[in-house]
Design a protein around this motif. Structure first.
Motif, PDB file in Angstrom:
ATOM      1  N   ALA A   1       0.245  13.839  -7.324  1.00 45.12           N
ATOM      2  CA  ALA A   1      -1.025  14.120  -6.675  1.00 45.12           C
ATOM      3  C   ALA A   1      -2.071  14.482  -7.734  1.00 45.12           C
ATOM      4  O   ALA A   1      -1.740  15.095  -8.742  1.00 45.12           O
ATOM      5  N   PRO A   2      -3.324  14.042  -7.517  1.00 47.56           N
ATOM      6  CA  PRO A   2      -3.887  13.541  -6.259  1.00 47.56           C
ATOM      7  C   PRO A   2      -3.691  12.062  -5.985  1.00 47.56           C
ATOM      8  O   PRO A   2      -4.120  11.573  -4.938  1.00 47.56           O
ATOM      9  N   ILE A   3      -3.083  11.284  -6.899  1.00 52.58           N
ATOM     10  CA  ILE A   3      -2.720   9.904  -6.573  1.00 52.58           C
ATOM     11  C   ILE A   3      -1.509   9.947  -5.652  1.00 52.58           C
ATOM     12  O   ILE A   3      -0.555  10.700  -5.896  1.00 52.58           O
ATOM     13  N   ILE A   4      -1.555   9.163  -4.581  1.00 54.12           N
ATOM     14  CA  ILE A   4      -0.418   9.133  -3.656  1.00 54.12           C
ATOM     15  C   ILE A   4       0.220   7.747  -3.674  1.00 54.12           C
ATOM     16  O   ILE A   4      -0.451   6.743  -3.925  1.00 54.12           O
ATOM     17  N   PRO A   5       1.537   7.680  -3.413  1.00 60.22           N
ATOM     18  CA  PRO A   5       2.220   6.380  -3.438  1.00 60.22           C
ATOM     19  C   PRO A   5       1.727   5.475  -2.313  1.00 60.22           C
ATOM     20  O   PRO A   5       1.196   5.941  -1.299  1.00 60.22           O
ATOM     21  N   LEU A   6       1.925   4.171  -2.480  1.00 54.47           N
ATOM     22  CA  LEU A   6       1.605   3.238  -1.407  1.00 54.47           C
ATOM     23  C   LEU A   6       2.470   3.519  -0.190  1.00 54.47           C
ATOM     24  O   LEU A   6       3.654   3.857  -0.310  1.00 54.47           O
ATOM     25  N   ASN A   7       1.884   3.366   0.993  1.00 50.47           N
ATOM     26  CA  ASN A   7       2.688   3.446   2.206  1.00 50.47           C
ATOM     27  C   ASN A   7       3.305   2.083   2.497  1.00 50.47           C
ATOM     28  O   ASN A   7       3.039   1.095   1.790  1.00 50.47           O
ATOM     29  N   GLU A   8       4.114   1.992   3.533  1.00 54.79           N
ATOM     30  CA  GLU A   8       4.854   0.757   3.797  1.00 54.79           C
ATOM     31  C   GLU A   8       3.934  -0.409   4.141  1.00 54.79           C
ATOM     32  O   GLU A   8       4.198  -1.551   3.753  1.00 54.79           O
ATOM     33  N   VAL A   9       2.862  -0.135   4.851  1.00 51.91           N
ATOM     34  CA  VAL A   9       1.918  -1.200   5.205  1.00 51.91           C
ATOM     35  C   VAL A   9       1.250  -1.747   3.949  1.00 51.91           C
ATOM     36  O   VAL A   9       1.144  -2.972   3.755  1.00 51.91           O
ATOM     37  N   GLU A  10       0.806  -0.855   3.082  1.00 51.24           N
ATOM     38  CA  GLU A  10       0.171  -1.278   1.839  1.00 51.24           C
ATOM     39  C   GLU A  10       1.148  -2.046   0.955  1.00 51.24           C
ATOM     40  O   GLU A  10       0.795  -3.061   0.339  1.00 51.24           O
ATOM     41  N   LEU A  11       2.383  -1.562   0.904  1.00 50.58           N
ATOM     42  CA  LEU A  11       3.384  -2.220   0.070  1.00 50.58           C
ATOM     43  C   LEU A  11       3.694  -3.619   0.578  1.00 50.58           C
ATOM     44  O   LEU A  11       3.842  -4.567  -0.206  1.00 50.58           O
ATOM     45  N   LYS A  12       3.757  -3.771   1.902  1.00 52.73           N
ATOM     46  CA  LYS A  12       4.017  -5.097   2.479  1.00 52.73           C
ATOM     47  C   LYS A  12       2.888  -6.059   2.133  1.00 52.73           C
ATOM     48  O   LYS A  12       3.135  -7.228   1.795  1.00 52.73           O
ATOM     49  N   GLN A  13       1.644  -5.588   2.206  1.00 55.60           N
ATOM     50  CA  GLN A  13       0.514  -6.432   1.841  1.00 55.60           C
ATOM     51  C   GLN A  13       0.599  -6.864   0.379  1.00 55.60           C
ATOM     52  O   GLN A  13       0.376  -8.025   0.029  1.00 55.60           O
ATOM     53  N   LEU A  14       0.959  -5.917  -0.467  1.00 60.71           N
ATOM     54  CA  LEU A  14       1.073  -6.215  -1.901  1.00 60.71           C
ATOM     55  C   LEU A  14       2.202  -7.198  -2.158  1.00 60.71           C
ATOM     56  O   LEU A  14       2.065  -8.122  -2.970  1.00 60.71           O
TER      57      LEU A  14
END
Length: 290
Positions: free
Chosen positions: A270-283
């Motif tokens: 933090a303050p950077i947060i990991p990608l969530n599952e939706v973001e990861l799927k898009q990537l």
């Protein structure tokens, strides 16, 4: 000293508890070297340097150099917005065996041009004759190192290069034209690599090379060999993937991609947060990893 053409601004791997993931460091370094990187920047801003303790930075410098040995140049990120601390960290980092240093323009403080000149001169003096690369990124640091200030700094023998992320090609061309022949200009943005090389730049300090290193290296090598049409085609082909690496605050996207190929976790501090599952799927879809 020219460091090479493709550097990777290396992530710092963290485990699921947020600690430095030391076992992942070796496979990460080996992956980067196997995919075209000629050098590694350790504990830079892509390495989440604002969240790293001094002891962690020094240990990272030492360990990465041990792993890379003479196969790649290892550059220690020692620049902060505190000149005295940057000087002290650089002095300590000399003892870790690194090959050189990178220092970013002081963020938040908004120093004058003279203040920045003093800042970088102080760090260069602390580097014990090892080369220093200046990092100019006004989008994150607010201040922009002027071309004439940078040219003054090139007169200091061990200030040998700059990582330019200003996006100002006119300024960059001016610096390349007026600086000594042994001063090297690198792109600080993946998507600006070929444009900057086309006006005389040396290469890139890359984020996207974590996942498309071979492809970026091929584009660079094609240009250096005079195969400009092939290089341009490579640039156009890679552009969307380069941009995708910044779909969320850096380095969350490349950490997510590395997790998908079995190198570490997507964990950030933090303050950077990991990608969530939706973001990861898009990537994953963008990189054809799904």
């Amino acid at each position: 000293m020219e460091f090479g053409r493709l550097f990777t601004a290396m992530i710092t791997p963290f485990d699921n508890k947020g600690n430095v993931d030391w076992p992942t460091l070796e496979p990460l370094v080996e992956h980067l070297l196997a995919t075209g990187s000629e050098g590694l920047v350790v504990a830079g801003t892509t390495g989440e340097s604002p969240t790293l303790k001094t002891e962690e930075k020094l240990a990272l410098f030492k360990r990465v150099k041990e792993i890379a040995a003479n196969r790649a140049v290892v550059i220690a990120g020692t620049g902060t917005n505190d000149t005295a601390y940057s000087e002290e960290l650089t002095q300590q980092a000399v003892k870790t065996g690194v090959d050189g240093f990178m220092a970013v323009t002081p963020y938040y403080n908004k120093p004058s041009q003279e203040g920045m000149y003093h800042h970088f001169k102080t760090i260069a003096n602390a580097a014990s004759s090892l080369p220093l690369m200046i990092y100019n990124i006004p989008g994150r640091c607010i201040v922009n190192l002027d071309a004439d200030t940078l040219l003054r700094l090139t007169e200091i023998p061990n200030i040998t290069s700059v990582k330019e992320a200003s996006g100002d090609l006119d300024k960059i061309a001016y610096v390349i034209d007026k600086s000594p022949d042994d001063f090297y200009v690198y792109s600080g943005d993946d998507s600006s690599t070929l444009p900057i090389m086309s006006i005389g730049g040396s290469g890139v300090v890359s984020v996207a090379a974590h996942v498309i290193g071979n492809e970026i290296r091929m584009m660079i090598d094609n240009f250096a060999a005079g195969e400009t049409l092939k290089a341009a085609a490579g640039h156009r082909r890679l552009l969307s993937q380069m941009k995708a690496c910044f779909m969320a605050p850096n380095p969350a996207p490349v950490k997510g991609l590395l997790e998908q190929i079995g190198i570490g976790t997507r964990m950030t501090r933090a303050p950077i947060i990991p990608l969530n599952e939706v973001e990861l799927k898009q990537l994953e879809e963008w990189f054809s990893l799904a």
